[in-house]
Structure formats: structure tokens, C-alpha cells
Design an enzyme around this catalytic site. Structure first.
Site, PDB file in Angstrom:
ATOM      1  NE  ARG A   1      16.375  -6.266 -46.995  1.00  0.00           N
ATOM      2  CZ  ARG A   1      15.092  -6.403 -46.736  1.00  0.00           C
ATOM      3  NH1 ARG A   1      14.529  -7.599 -46.721  1.00  0.00           N
ATOM      4  NH2 ARG A   1      14.342  -5.342 -46.512  1.00  0.00           N
ATOM      5  CG  ASP A   2      12.482  -4.616 -49.889  1.00  0.00           C
ATOM      6  OD1 ASP A   2      11.897  -5.683 -49.686  1.00  0.00           O
ATOM      7  OD2 ASP A   2      11.877  -3.529 -49.978  1.00  0.00           O
TER       8      ASP A   2
ATOM      9  CG  HIS B   1       6.631  -1.563 -51.437  1.00  0.00           C
ATOM     10  ND1 HIS B   1       6.880  -2.827 -51.927  1.00  0.00           N
ATOM     11  CD2 HIS B   1       7.598  -1.337 -50.520  1.00  0.00           C
ATOM     12  CE1 HIS B   1       7.938  -3.345 -51.312  1.00  0.00           C
ATOM     13  NE2 HIS B   1       8.389  -2.466 -50.449  1.00  0.00           N
TER      14      HIS B   1
ATOM     15  CG  HIS C   1      10.806   0.636 -47.439  1.00  0.00           C
ATOM     16  ND1 HIS C   1      12.065   0.122 -47.700  1.00  0.00           N
ATOM     17  CD2 HIS C   1       9.930  -0.229 -48.012  1.00  0.00           C
ATOM     18  CE1 HIS C   1      11.934  -1.009 -48.395  1.00  0.00           C
ATOM     19  NE2 HIS C   1      10.649  -1.239 -48.595  1.00  0.00           N
TER      20      HIS C   1
ATOM     21  CB  CYS D   1       7.054  -7.827 -48.699  1.00  0.00           C
ATOM     22  SG  CYS D   1       7.219  -8.596 -47.073  1.00  0.00           S
TER      23      CYS D   1
ATOM     24  CG  ASN E   1      11.044  -1.789 -52.789  1.00  0.00           C
ATOM     25  OD1 ASN E   1      10.773  -1.463 -51.647  1.00  0.00           O
ATOM     26  ND2 ASN E   1      11.519  -2.977 -53.084  1.00  0.00           N
TER      27      ASN E   1
HETATM   28 ZN    ZN Z   1      10.239  -2.789 -49.796  1.00  0.00          ZN
END
Ligand code: ZN
Length: 305
Positions: free
Chosen positions: A15-16, A210, A208, A241, A250
Site C-alpha cells: 500500500r504505502d 521513514h 511508522h 509519500c 519506509n
Molecule cells: Zn510510509
């Protein structure tokens, strides 16, 4: 002997990760990626997003992806649902967890969600009952908790204020996101402490992270020391993002799993299998992925006699 402390890694690459890549993966490619990941022992996967495909074409056909993937025991699949329509789609598609997103800075929330923070929090209460009544886990990510590309430093008390409202609205887990990779370990401790104080012990907290400024793994090490429930990461360090300038990578799941394993934490992840997947994912792109273990490999971790 008590078992090793456990940290739940949530793989967010499908997803991300894919959402921020210009190349649009087909449904079958996304299904193959998710199936390969779900066979590694990773307990949680952020698999899809139920957003408008005109806005995020990389995440189109989320229902098809959910219908085609394998659902092995012990693996929980999450989908982003950012409004009532998205939440309904997520429920119908059979996810285990619906993740909502609110951004900790007003400007970034406007750009990301097209609404104010107050409106976004009001939107959360609209989806909360639907998700909870469907028997699914309801969680939320607070993006830009460590800093905003437009407004600069974000105060921990502001993150805590948002977290408290999410918890009051039925959220059971909250991910504190360093969306632009601006945070340092002392901030992890500060934010965790202030948010924990605000939401109480019942709410599961995670981060979360990065690695944009190379602090992602130091932050992760600090986070597990604080006793977090989960950490988000992506295979090979895929992703960024699309709504934040220069927000790269990430933290890589296999690098995180290596660090945690050798710190004495149980993640359940087959690191060798993950390295194979990271190399396969990289073959779709022109540039190398940021993951380090996929390049360096593991080493023989026995003492030479
Ligand atoms: Zn992320």
C-alpha cells in the site's frame, strides 16, 4: 524462561510502498507480492487502500486484490478507509483491519485529505461504528507526527490531542508516523510518553518510520525499548509519500527484522525469504531499493571454533 518479547511488524509495501511509485502494478502483480509476503511469517500486511482510483491510480481495484490473495492463518490484512464510502468498501472486501489517517499538521492535512484536522476527526466518527459493528479492527495513523514539510516541527501535545480524540472515537490502535523521516530517537521517547499518557494503557501504539534522513532504524530501536506493539515497514524500503516532497523510503522490513531478531525480539519473519522478495520487487524498478540487508546479505552467525 519467558519467551522473547514480541514486536508485530506490519508490512506496508503493497500500500504505502506501491502508492508512491509512478509505475502502476497490475492486480496480479500486487496479488503475487502480497502472497509472497504473507508466506514469510510477517503477521500483518497493509494490503490495499479504498481511495478514489482517480486520485491514487496505483491503488485501483482493491476489491479484486482482496478477492484474489491467499488468506493464511495468523496473518491480518489491513486496508485504508478514509471516508464512509472507503470504509464500506473495505468491510465488503473482507479486510481484517480498517486503517484511517489524520495528519498532525493543518496544512499537510489539507493537502493530504482535502479537509481540516477537525473535519478529518469528525469523519473518523462516521466510519467508526460501521467498522466496529462489522467486527473489524479499527486503527488510525497520525501522519507527520514528528514534523511537517510545510509547517515544520509538530508538538507532541498536538499529536496527543489527536490521539485522544481517535481513542475516544473507538480507535484501538494508533500508529505514530514520521511521514517525512524527520524524527530522532529522543522524539520517539517524547511522543510515545505524551501520547501514552493521553490515551491510557488500553490503546495499542506503534510507529511508522521513514529513513529519509537515516534516523529510521535508530528510531525503531528506541521505539521497541519503549515497548511498542507494532512497527510499520516495507519490503526493500519501498515507498515514500506522494503528497510530501522528498519523503523517501519506509524503513526496510528485512533490515528491521534483522535488527530486532539480533536484539532478542521475536518477529516471526523469515529474513532469507524476505531478501528474495526484496530483490524480486527491485527488478520492477530502474533504481535500486534502499534496503541494506538485501545488498549485504546475512552472515554466518556462529562463532568460528
Ligand atoms: Zn510510509
Amino acid at each position: 524462561m519467558s519467551p522473547d518479547p514480541r514486536v508485530e511488524i506490519c508490512e506496508v509495501g503493497p500500500r504505502d510502498g506501491l502508492q508512491s511509485e509512478p509505475r502502476i502494478w497490475s492486480v496480479d502483480e500486487r496479488v503475487e507480492l502480497i502472497d509472497r509476503l504473507s508466506a514469510t511469517g510477517v503477521p500483518r500486511i497493509e494490503a490495499v487502500s479504498f481511495v478514489n482510483p482517480k486520485r491514487v491510480p496505483q491503488m485501483a481495484d482493491a476489491e479484486d486484490v482482496m478477492a484474489k490473495i491467499k488468506r493464511p492463518d495468523g496473518v491480518s490484512f489491513a486496508g485504508l478507509g478514509l471516508n464512509a464510502r472507503g470504509a464500506e468498501r473495505a468491510i465488503d472486501a473482507g479486510v481484517d483491519e480498517v486503517r484511517y489517517v489524520v495528519v498532525a499538521s493543518e496544512t499537510f492535512n489539507q493537502r493530504n485529505q482535502g479537509a481540516s484536522i477537525a473535519e478529518t476527526l469528525a469523519g473518523f466518527t462516521e466510519i467508526a461504528d460501521k467498522v466496529t459493528q462489522a467486527g473489524l479492527k479499527l486503527s488510525a495513523t497520525i501522519a507527520a507526527s514528528f514534523g511537517c514539510p510545510f509547517e515544520g516541527k509538530v508538538e507532541a501535545v498536538e499529536v496527543a490531542r489527536i490521539a485522544k480524540q481517535l481513542a475516544a472515537g473507538g480507535c484501538v490502535e494508533i500508529g505514530l508516523a514520521d511521514t517525512i523521516g524527520a524524527g530522532v530517537p529522543t522524539q520517539v521517547t517524547e511522543i510515545y510518553g505524551v501520547v501514552r499518557e493521553a490515551v491510557g494503557r488500553e490503546i495499542g501504539l506503534g510507529f511508522h518510520l521513514h529513513n529519509t534522513r537515516n534516523t529510521g532504524f535508530a528510531n525503531a530501536a528506541m521505539a521497541v525499548g519503549e515497548g511498542v506493539l507494532f512497527l510499520d515497514s516495507s519490503v526493500g524500503g519501498l515507498g515514500g509519500c506522494p503528497f510530501a516532497p522528498n519523503a523517501t523510503g519506509n524503513i526496510a522490513t528485512e533490515d528491521l527484522a534483522f535488527m530486532l531478531r539480533n536484539m532478542g525480539y521475536e518477529t516471526g519473519i523469515d529474513i532469507d525469504a524476505y531478501i528474495g522478495i526484496a530483490n524480486w520487487v527491485e527488478s520492477f524498478f530502474d533504481a535500486p531499493l534502499p534496503g541494506q540487508i538485501m545488498k549485504a546479505g546475512l552472515f554466518p552467525e556462529t562463532t568460528a571454533s
